[in-house]
Scaffold this motif. Structure first.
Motif, PDB file in Angstrom:
ATOM      1  N   ARG A   1      -1.678  34.136 -30.474  1.00  0.00           N
ATOM      2  CA  ARG A   1      -0.587  34.118 -31.443  1.00  0.00           C
ATOM      3  C   ARG A   1      -0.913  32.931 -32.616  1.00  0.00           C
ATOM      4  O   ARG A   1      -0.842  32.843 -33.722  1.00  0.00           O
ATOM      5  CB  ARG A   1       0.939  34.163 -31.000  1.00  0.00           C
ATOM      6  CG  ARG A   1       1.841  34.248 -32.398  1.00  0.00           C
ATOM      7  CD  ARG A   1       3.321  34.444 -31.853  1.00  0.00           C
ATOM      8  NE  ARG A   1       3.982  33.573 -31.008  1.00  0.00           N
ATOM      9  CZ  ARG A   1       4.514  32.611 -31.401  1.00  0.00           C
ATOM     10  NH1 ARG A   1       4.872  32.426 -32.640  1.00  0.00           N
ATOM     11  NH2 ARG A   1       5.111  31.585 -30.645  1.00  0.00           N
ATOM     12  N   LEU A   2      -1.000  31.716 -31.747  1.00  0.00           N
ATOM     13  CA  LEU A   2      -1.022  30.480 -32.546  1.00  0.00           C
ATOM     14  C   LEU A   2      -2.300  30.257 -32.952  1.00  0.00           C
ATOM     15  O   LEU A   2      -2.448  29.544 -34.413  1.00  0.00           O
ATOM     16  CB  LEU A   2      -0.907  29.237 -31.536  1.00  0.00           C
ATOM     17  CG  LEU A   2       0.786  29.119 -30.928  1.00  0.00           C
ATOM     18  CD1 LEU A   2       0.823  28.050 -29.900  1.00  0.00           C
ATOM     19  CD2 LEU A   2       1.606  28.861 -31.994  1.00  0.00           C
ATOM     20  N   ARG A   3      -3.273  30.638 -32.580  1.00  0.00           N
ATOM     21  CA  ARG A   3      -4.683  30.500 -33.180  1.00  0.00           C
ATOM     22  C   ARG A   3      -4.915  31.594 -34.379  1.00  0.00           C
ATOM     23  O   ARG A   3      -5.275  31.177 -35.426  1.00  0.00           O
ATOM     24  CB  ARG A   3      -5.729  30.900 -32.224  1.00  0.00           C
ATOM     25  CG  ARG A   3      -7.241  30.999 -32.600  1.00  0.00           C
ATOM     26  CD  ARG A   3      -8.386  31.264 -31.481  1.00  0.00           C
ATOM     27  NE  ARG A   3      -8.238  32.651 -30.638  1.00  0.00           N
ATOM     28  CZ  ARG A   3      -7.699  32.812 -29.694  1.00  0.00           C
ATOM     29  NH1 ARG A   3      -7.351  31.662 -29.100  1.00  0.00           N
ATOM     30  NH2 ARG A   3      -7.552  33.651 -28.943  1.00  0.00           N
ATOM     31  N   GLU A   4      -4.295  32.754 -34.233  1.00  0.00           N
ATOM     32  CA  GLU A   4      -4.271  33.613 -35.519  1.00  0.00           C
ATOM     33  C   GLU A   4      -3.415  32.790 -36.603  1.00  0.00           C
ATOM     34  O   GLU A   4      -3.804  32.953 -37.746  1.00  0.00           O
ATOM     35  CB  GLU A   4      -3.353  35.004 -35.287  1.00  0.00           C
ATOM     36  CG  GLU A   4      -4.240  35.766 -34.210  1.00  0.00           C
ATOM     37  CD  GLU A   4      -3.567  37.117 -33.801  1.00  0.00           C
ATOM     38  OE1 GLU A   4      -2.340  37.178 -34.109  1.00  0.00           O
ATOM     39  OE2 GLU A   4      -4.152  37.744 -32.906  1.00  0.00           O
ATOM     40  N   GLU A   5      -2.273  32.426 -36.177  1.00  0.00           N
ATOM     41  CA  GLU A   5      -1.335  31.721 -37.237  1.00  0.00           C
ATOM     42  C   GLU A   5      -2.097  30.581 -37.886  1.00  0.00           C
ATOM     43  O   GLU A   5      -2.011  30.184 -39.105  1.00  0.00           O
ATOM     44  CB  GLU A   5      -0.039  31.165 -36.679  1.00  0.00           C
ATOM     45  CG  GLU A   5       0.826  32.326 -36.387  1.00  0.00           C
ATOM     46  CD  GLU A   5       2.109  32.099 -35.726  1.00  0.00           C
ATOM     47  OE1 GLU A   5       2.210  30.923 -35.538  1.00  0.00           O
ATOM     48  OE2 GLU A   5       3.150  32.852 -35.794  1.00  0.00           O
TER      49      GLU A   5
ATOM     50  N   ARG B   1       4.627  23.506 -34.104  1.00  0.00           N
ATOM     51  CA  ARG B   1       4.023  22.162 -34.016  1.00  0.00           C
ATOM     52  C   ARG B   1       2.631  22.480 -32.925  1.00  0.00           C
ATOM     53  O   ARG B   1       2.815  22.657 -31.755  1.00  0.00           O
ATOM     54  CB  ARG B   1       5.087  21.402 -33.292  1.00  0.00           C
ATOM     55  CG  ARG B   1       6.033  21.099 -34.052  1.00  0.00           C
ATOM     56  CD  ARG B   1       7.445  20.428 -33.415  1.00  0.00           C
ATOM     57  NE  ARG B   1       6.768  18.747 -33.281  1.00  0.00           N
ATOM     58  CZ  ARG B   1       7.517  18.097 -32.654  1.00  0.00           C
ATOM     59  NH1 ARG B   1       8.823  18.456 -31.885  1.00  0.00           N
ATOM     60  NH2 ARG B   1       7.231  16.828 -32.528  1.00  0.00           N
ATOM     61  N   LEU B   2       1.475  22.373 -33.537  1.00  0.00           N
ATOM     62  CA  LEU B   2       0.414  22.502 -33.018  1.00  0.00           C
ATOM     63  C   LEU B   2      -0.025  21.702 -31.965  1.00  0.00           C
ATOM     64  O   LEU B   2      -0.575  22.082 -30.702  1.00  0.00           O
ATOM     65  CB  LEU B   2      -1.002  22.770 -34.056  1.00  0.00           C
ATOM     66  CG  LEU B   2      -0.643  23.793 -34.995  1.00  0.00           C
ATOM     67  CD1 LEU B   2      -2.028  23.806 -35.944  1.00  0.00           C
ATOM     68  CD2 LEU B   2      -0.363  25.369 -34.318  1.00  0.00           C
ATOM     69  N   HIS B   3       0.410  20.524 -32.031  1.00  0.00           N
ATOM     70  CA  HIS B   3       0.054  19.488 -30.849  1.00  0.00           C
ATOM     71  C   HIS B   3       0.934  19.860 -29.605  1.00  0.00           C
ATOM     72  O   HIS B   3       0.447  19.591 -28.266  1.00  0.00           O
ATOM     73  CB  HIS B   3       0.399  18.117 -31.078  1.00  0.00           C
ATOM     74  CG  HIS B   3       1.805  17.604 -31.218  1.00  0.00           C
ATOM     75  ND1 HIS B   3       2.681  18.224 -32.108  1.00  0.00           N
ATOM     76  CD2 HIS B   3       2.639  16.827 -30.278  1.00  0.00           C
ATOM     77  CE1 HIS B   3       3.729  17.530 -32.081  1.00  0.00           C
ATOM     78  NE2 HIS B   3       3.852  16.786 -31.087  1.00  0.00           N
ATOM     79  N   ILE B   4       2.067  20.559 -29.850  1.00  0.00           N
ATOM     80  CA  ILE B   4       2.925  20.994 -28.560  1.00  0.00           C
ATOM     81  C   ILE B   4       2.265  22.204 -27.854  1.00  0.00           C
ATOM     82  O   ILE B   4       2.137  22.390 -26.726  1.00  0.00           O
ATOM     83  CB  ILE B   4       4.228  21.349 -29.147  1.00  0.00           C
ATOM     84  CG1 ILE B   4       5.107  20.031 -29.602  1.00  0.00           C
ATOM     85  CG2 ILE B   4       5.279  21.918 -28.009  1.00  0.00           C
ATOM     86  CD1 ILE B   4       5.355  18.901 -28.678  1.00  0.00           C
ATOM     87  N   SER B   5       1.831  23.146 -28.875  1.00  0.00           N
ATOM     88  CA  SER B   5       1.312  24.293 -28.393  1.00  0.00           C
ATOM     89  C   SER B   5      -0.134  24.036 -27.651  1.00  0.00           C
ATOM     90  O   SER B   5      -0.411  24.564 -26.639  1.00  0.00           O
ATOM     91  CB  SER B   5       0.770  25.279 -29.414  1.00  0.00           C
ATOM     92  OG  SER B   5      -0.231  24.870 -30.436  1.00  0.00           O
ATOM     93  N   ASP B   6      -0.898  23.042 -28.229  1.00  0.00           N
ATOM     94  CA  ASP B   6      -2.015  22.506 -27.395  1.00  0.00           C
ATOM     95  C   ASP B   6      -1.862  21.806 -25.961  1.00  0.00           C
ATOM     96  O   ASP B   6      -2.347  22.107 -24.930  1.00  0.00           O
ATOM     97  CB  ASP B   6      -2.798  21.645 -28.075  1.00  0.00           C
ATOM     98  CG  ASP B   6      -3.253  21.966 -29.238  1.00  0.00           C
ATOM     99  OD1 ASP B   6      -3.441  23.317 -29.604  1.00  0.00           O
ATOM    100  OD2 ASP B   6      -3.900  21.406 -30.618  1.00  0.00           O
ATOM    101  N   THR B   7      -0.425  21.354 -25.896  1.00  0.00           N
ATOM    102  CA  THR B   7      -0.178  20.384 -24.734  1.00  0.00           C
ATOM    103  C   THR B   7       0.438  21.696 -23.772  1.00  0.00           C
ATOM    104  O   THR B   7      -0.022  21.552 -22.493  1.00  0.00           O
ATOM    105  CB  THR B   7       1.094  19.835 -24.942  1.00  0.00           C
ATOM    106  OG1 THR B   7       0.679  18.562 -25.938  1.00  0.00           O
ATOM    107  CG2 THR B   7       1.490  18.864 -23.713  1.00  0.00           C
TER     108      THR B   7
END
Length: 217
Positions: A51-55, A79-85
């Motif tokens: 989902r995050l990659r698509e967004e 917050r993409l740094h949170i999703s990456d974590t």
């Protein structure tokens, strides 16, 4: 006799992860406030990546073409740094449990959320302690993931200065970390007399006593 110090340290890092990892899901959308904020993030961390990659791709495309942001995301952006974590820690915990079980000759574990996997690793620490290489790996990986989690959350751990001098380096560098239940010597030059201790081969490692050890040190 097995050296239980690396696994004792790993247990502290696992406890920290169990406390902080669930907070990452809350921090994904910092604009969401109110009593229902926590309940509004129902997805398991492992399901977020697609989902995050698509967004991210959609947002980038709109910005490049029209200078726009994705509708509906301006008030509470992810917050993409949170999703990456979240993704990094999720993958790391899965890989660590698989490595532990394979090294101990155990069957592959069933799928489970990160907290359950962490608790299962913790339950195996007594067996892990008998394998120095595995014990050091578990300590290092749990420490790395706990530190990344804390950095992503912006947490500043409570630190209490302890009077007196370090038993090993004689410097006034002792600090208590109540959240971990540990006492550390923060002097980067400190080395204890145990050649197998992480303070000898890891520049980021600091000699550590748990609270019980420190009371009798």
């Amino acid at each position: 006799m097995a050296d239980h110090r690396p696994t004792a340290q790993a247990a502290l890092w696992i406890t920290t992860l169990l406390q902080q990892f669930p907070e990452l899901a809350v921090e994904l959308a910092p604009g969401r406030t109110g009593p229902g904020a926590r309940a509004s993030v129902p997805r398991a961390p492992a399901d977020l990546a697609d989902r995050l990659r698509e967004e991210r791709e959609e947002a980038l495309l709109l910005q490049q073409r029209h200078g726009l942001v994705v509708p509906g995301h301006s008030a509470a952006p992810l917050r993409l740094h949170i999703s990456d974590t979240i993704r990094d820690i999720t993958d790391g915990v899965v890989e660590l449990e698989e490595a532990v079980r394979e090294r101990l000759g155990l069957p592959r574990a069933r799928r489970a959320p990160v907290p359950e996997r962490l608790r299962r690793i913790a339950e195996l620490l007594d067996d892990v302690a008998a394998d120095p290489v595995l014990a050091a790996h578990v300590r290092d990986e749990t420490r790395r993931m706990a530190r990344r989690c804390a950095r992503a959350l912006g947490d500043t751990e409570t630190v209490v200065r302890i009077s007196g001098r370090c038993p090993w380096c004689e410097s006034v560098s002792l600090r208590a970390f109540p959240d971990r239940g540990a006492v550390l010597c923060v002097n980067p030059a400190c080395r204890c007399s145990d050649a197998d201790c992480g303070c000898h081969d890891d520049p980021a490692y600091r000699h550590t006593w748990d609270e019980g050890e420190w009371e009798h040190a």
